[in-house]
Design a protein around this motif. Sequence first.
Motif, PDB file in Angstrom:
ATOM      1  N   THR A   1       0.849  -1.475  -0.080  1.00 55.63           N
ATOM      2  CA  THR A   1       0.392   0.045   0.176  1.00 55.63           C
ATOM      3  C   THR A   1       0.738   0.980  -0.004  1.00 55.63           C
ATOM      4  O   THR A   1       2.141   1.169   0.442  1.00 55.63           O
ATOM      5  N   GLY A   2      -0.112   2.353  -0.671  1.00 54.88           N
ATOM      6  CA  GLY A   2       0.985   3.458  -0.411  1.00 54.88           C
ATOM      7  C   GLY A   2       1.760   4.010  -1.941  1.00 54.88           C
ATOM      8  O   GLY A   2       2.604   5.182  -1.660  1.00 54.88           O
ATOM      9  N   ARG A   3       1.821   2.998  -2.934  1.00 56.25           N
ATOM     10  CA  ARG A   3       2.816   2.963  -3.652  1.00 56.25           C
ATOM     11  C   ARG A   3       1.807   3.302  -5.423  1.00 56.25           C
ATOM     12  O   ARG A   3       0.103   3.067  -5.358  1.00 56.25           O
ATOM     13  N   ALA A   4       2.581   4.117  -5.934  1.00 53.08           N
ATOM     14  CA  ALA A   4       1.953   4.384  -7.123  1.00 53.08           C
ATOM     15  C   ALA A   4       1.790   3.178  -7.456  1.00 53.08           C
ATOM     16  O   ALA A   4      -0.041   3.606  -8.311  1.00 53.08           O
ATOM     17  N   PHE A   5       2.134   2.133  -7.693  1.00 51.11           N
ATOM     18  CA  PHE A   5       1.958   0.871  -8.925  1.00 51.11           C
ATOM     19  C   PHE A   5       1.974  -0.118  -7.573  1.00 51.11           C
ATOM     20  O   PHE A   5       2.966  -0.542  -7.003  1.00 51.11           O
ATOM     21  N   PRO A   6       0.694  -0.385  -6.957  1.00 47.10           N
ATOM     22  CA  PRO A   6       1.027  -1.037  -5.975  1.00 47.10           C
ATOM     23  C   PRO A   6       1.340  -2.376  -6.000  1.00 47.10           C
ATOM     24  O   PRO A   6       1.801  -3.496  -5.095  1.00 47.10           O
ATOM     25  N   THR A   7       0.747  -3.078  -7.241  1.00 45.37           N
ATOM     26  CA  THR A   7       0.746  -4.523  -7.148  1.00 45.37           C
ATOM     27  C   THR A   7       2.308  -4.115  -8.250  1.00 45.37           C
ATOM     28  O   THR A   7       1.833  -4.162  -8.879  1.00 45.37           O
ATOM     29  N   ARG A   8       3.551  -5.505  -7.874  1.00 50.96           N
ATOM     30  CA  ARG A   8       4.777  -5.252  -9.088  1.00 50.96           C
ATOM     31  C   ARG A   8       4.775  -7.078  -8.658  1.00 50.96           C
ATOM     32  O   ARG A   8       4.652  -7.672  -7.462  1.00 50.96           O
ATOM     33  N   LYS A   9       4.935  -7.206 -10.202  1.00 52.02           N
ATOM     34  CA  LYS A   9       5.852  -8.753 -10.413  1.00 52.02           C
ATOM     35  C   LYS A   9       7.341  -8.675  -9.575  1.00 52.02           C
ATOM     36  O   LYS A   9       8.204  -7.673  -9.592  1.00 52.02           O
ATOM     37  N   THR A  10       7.391 -10.586  -9.005  1.00 52.49           N
ATOM     38  CA  THR A  10       8.583 -10.459  -8.545  1.00 52.49           C
ATOM     39  C   THR A  10       9.492 -11.771  -9.342  1.00 52.49           C
ATOM     40  O   THR A  10      10.635 -12.125  -9.168  1.00 52.49           O
ATOM     41  N   ASN A  11       8.666 -12.962  -9.843  1.00 51.12           N
ATOM     42  CA  ASN A  11       9.473 -13.173 -10.128  1.00 51.12           C
ATOM     43  C   ASN A  11       8.161 -14.379 -11.143  1.00 51.12           C
ATOM     44  O   ASN A  11       7.023 -14.151 -11.452  1.00 51.12           O
ATOM     45  N   ASP A  12       8.712 -14.147 -12.488  1.00 49.56           N
ATOM     46  CA  ASP A  12       7.922 -14.490 -13.658  1.00 49.56           C
ATOM     47  C   ASP A  12       9.050 -15.410 -14.479  1.00 49.56           C
ATOM     48  O   ASP A  12      10.135 -14.747 -15.321  1.00 49.56           O
ATOM     49  N   ASN A  13       9.264 -16.940 -14.912  1.00 51.09           N
ATOM     50  CA  ASN A  13       9.998 -17.317 -16.065  1.00 51.09           C
ATOM     51  C   ASN A  13       8.646 -18.294 -16.131  1.00 51.09           C
ATOM     52  O   ASN A  13       8.932 -19.000 -15.827  1.00 51.09           O
ATOM     53  N   PHE A  14       9.556 -19.120 -18.184  1.00 49.43           N
ATOM     54  CA  PHE A  14       8.886 -20.413 -17.828  1.00 49.43           C
ATOM     55  C   PHE A  14       9.846 -20.393 -19.144  1.00 49.43           C
ATOM     56  O   PHE A  14      10.819 -20.944 -19.892  1.00 49.43           O
ATOM     57  N   ILE A  15       9.944 -21.955 -18.420  1.00 51.54           N
ATOM     58  CA  ILE A  15      10.945 -22.536 -19.375  1.00 51.54           C
ATOM     59  C   ILE A  15      10.498 -24.308 -19.769  1.00 51.54           C
ATOM     60  O   ILE A  15      10.424 -25.379 -18.656  1.00 51.54           O
ATOM     61  N   PHE A  16      11.032 -24.541 -21.044  1.00 47.93           N
ATOM     62  CA  PHE A  16      10.862 -26.175 -21.294  1.00 47.93           C
ATOM     63  C   PHE A  16      11.945 -26.797 -22.228  1.00 47.93           C
ATOM     64  O   PHE A  16      12.611 -25.893 -22.896  1.00 47.93           O
ATOM     65  N   ILE A  17      12.714 -27.539 -22.147  1.00 47.76           N
ATOM     66  CA  ILE A  17      13.336 -27.917 -22.547  1.00 47.76           C
ATOM     67  C   ILE A  17      13.424 -29.804 -22.606  1.00 47.76           C
ATOM     68  O   ILE A  17      12.613 -30.683 -21.811  1.00 47.76           O
ATOM     69  N   SER A  18      13.333 -30.345 -23.925  1.00 48.21           N
ATOM     70  CA  SER A  18      13.460 -31.807 -24.398  1.00 48.21           C
ATOM     71  C   SER A  18      14.657 -32.060 -25.058  1.00 48.21           C
ATOM     72  O   SER A  18      15.248 -31.489 -25.998  1.00 48.21           O
ATOM     73  N   LYS A  19      14.717 -32.921 -24.868  1.00 48.18           N
ATOM     74  CA  LYS A  19      15.789 -34.095 -25.555  1.00 48.18           C
ATOM     75  C   LYS A  19      16.344 -35.135 -25.758  1.00 48.18           C
ATOM     76  O   LYS A  19      14.740 -36.051 -25.095  1.00 48.18           O
ATOM     77  N   TYR A  20      16.153 -35.278 -26.975  1.00 50.50           N
ATOM     78  CA  TYR A  20      16.175 -37.381 -27.432  1.00 50.50           C
ATOM     79  C   TYR A  20      17.313 -37.707 -28.072  1.00 50.50           C
ATOM     80  O   TYR A  20      18.055 -37.089 -28.262  1.00 50.50           O
ATOM     81  N   GLY A  21      17.793 -38.651 -27.104  1.00 49.87           N
ATOM     82  CA  GLY A  21      18.919 -39.699 -27.714  1.00 49.87           C
ATOM     83  C   GLY A  21      18.834 -40.516 -27.969  1.00 49.87           C
ATOM     84  O   GLY A  21      18.334 -42.010 -27.590  1.00 49.87           O
ATOM     85  N   ARG A  22      19.661 -41.038 -28.481  1.00 46.05           N
ATOM     86  CA  ARG A  22      20.265 -42.951 -29.119  1.00 46.05           C
ATOM     87  C   ARG A  22      21.440 -43.168 -28.706  1.00 46.05           C
ATOM     88  O   ARG A  22      22.758 -42.231 -28.224  1.00 46.05           O
TER      89      ARG A  22
END
Length: 332
Positions: free
Chosen positions: A118-139
Amino acid sequence: MKQYFPIALFFLLCCVALRANAQDVGALSRADTVIISGDTLIMLGDSLIFAPIAREIYWKKGGNFNLSIQQVSLSNWSAGGASSSALNTGLLLFANYKKGDKIWDTKLTVNYGLNRQTGRAFPTRKTNDNFIFISKYGREITKKMYLSTQIDARTQLLRGYRYFRPPGEDRESRSRISDLLSPGYVQSSTGLNYQKELKKNGRFSTIISPFTGRFTIVLDDSLSRAGAFGVIPGENVRAEAGVSLGNSIDTQVMENIRWKADLNLFSNYERLGNMVVNFNSVLSMRVNRYITTRIETVLIYDERVFIQQEDGTSSRAIQLQNMINFGIGIDF
């Protein structure tokens, strides 16, 4: 005599049939096992013991969900401060396949967090946001060595802002610096993969690839025109070719402590030796089945990304995020 011949013939056929049936029953009673629809029945005295054939499992699937919430409420508090609340959540899903000389490992990690004060111009702010996708195929080449191809895709989910207070202003302002697929990073690599199973379902893997393509994506037009994240101004995609090294580990450090981390290094052939670094680490300390403490660290360095500093200038810098969460953690 002729009138008794059909009766005698019928009687003879019945005797032959009964004898044949008795032979089959005798053979069955002397058998050690009986196979029915692929399942084995073992004879033990006069009893039959059902012994199903073990079927090989090719897929290992699972994941983890974590949630932590913090709230501070102040009213007439003489020491000062402001009421605030915070939320941080994460989801990890994995599916690993192994059959014969083929492996296919896939992992998805999504994290999001926000803070409201409370008390800020933009009261809600993001602190964490990431999307990671890893796919591996092997012989398989040898027992622990594979020829593998890996796809690594990273981005964020929602818009990101830089908050600042203009000179002479009483309230803060903000400027948009990132968005979904602005930036986005897609890296495709083919090379040798060393993989080793560790105790308690742990695993270590490293893949080195001299044939790596890296694509930086900036779909937001305003960021693209500004040449953000190293793209040519006005372009949406920057393609690079180079060499990469990817490492991942999942190990049980102590009875209730588990460490998961991955490190990805990429160097462009045009500027060989200058590394793009992505490092993610999660240390989980489990209190019981549902309560856990997590220490999460994210480190990023890219020489083509310039970070705006407090004095208004922009320069290369190491991006570092460190979080300590205490909350619910569910494995499935």
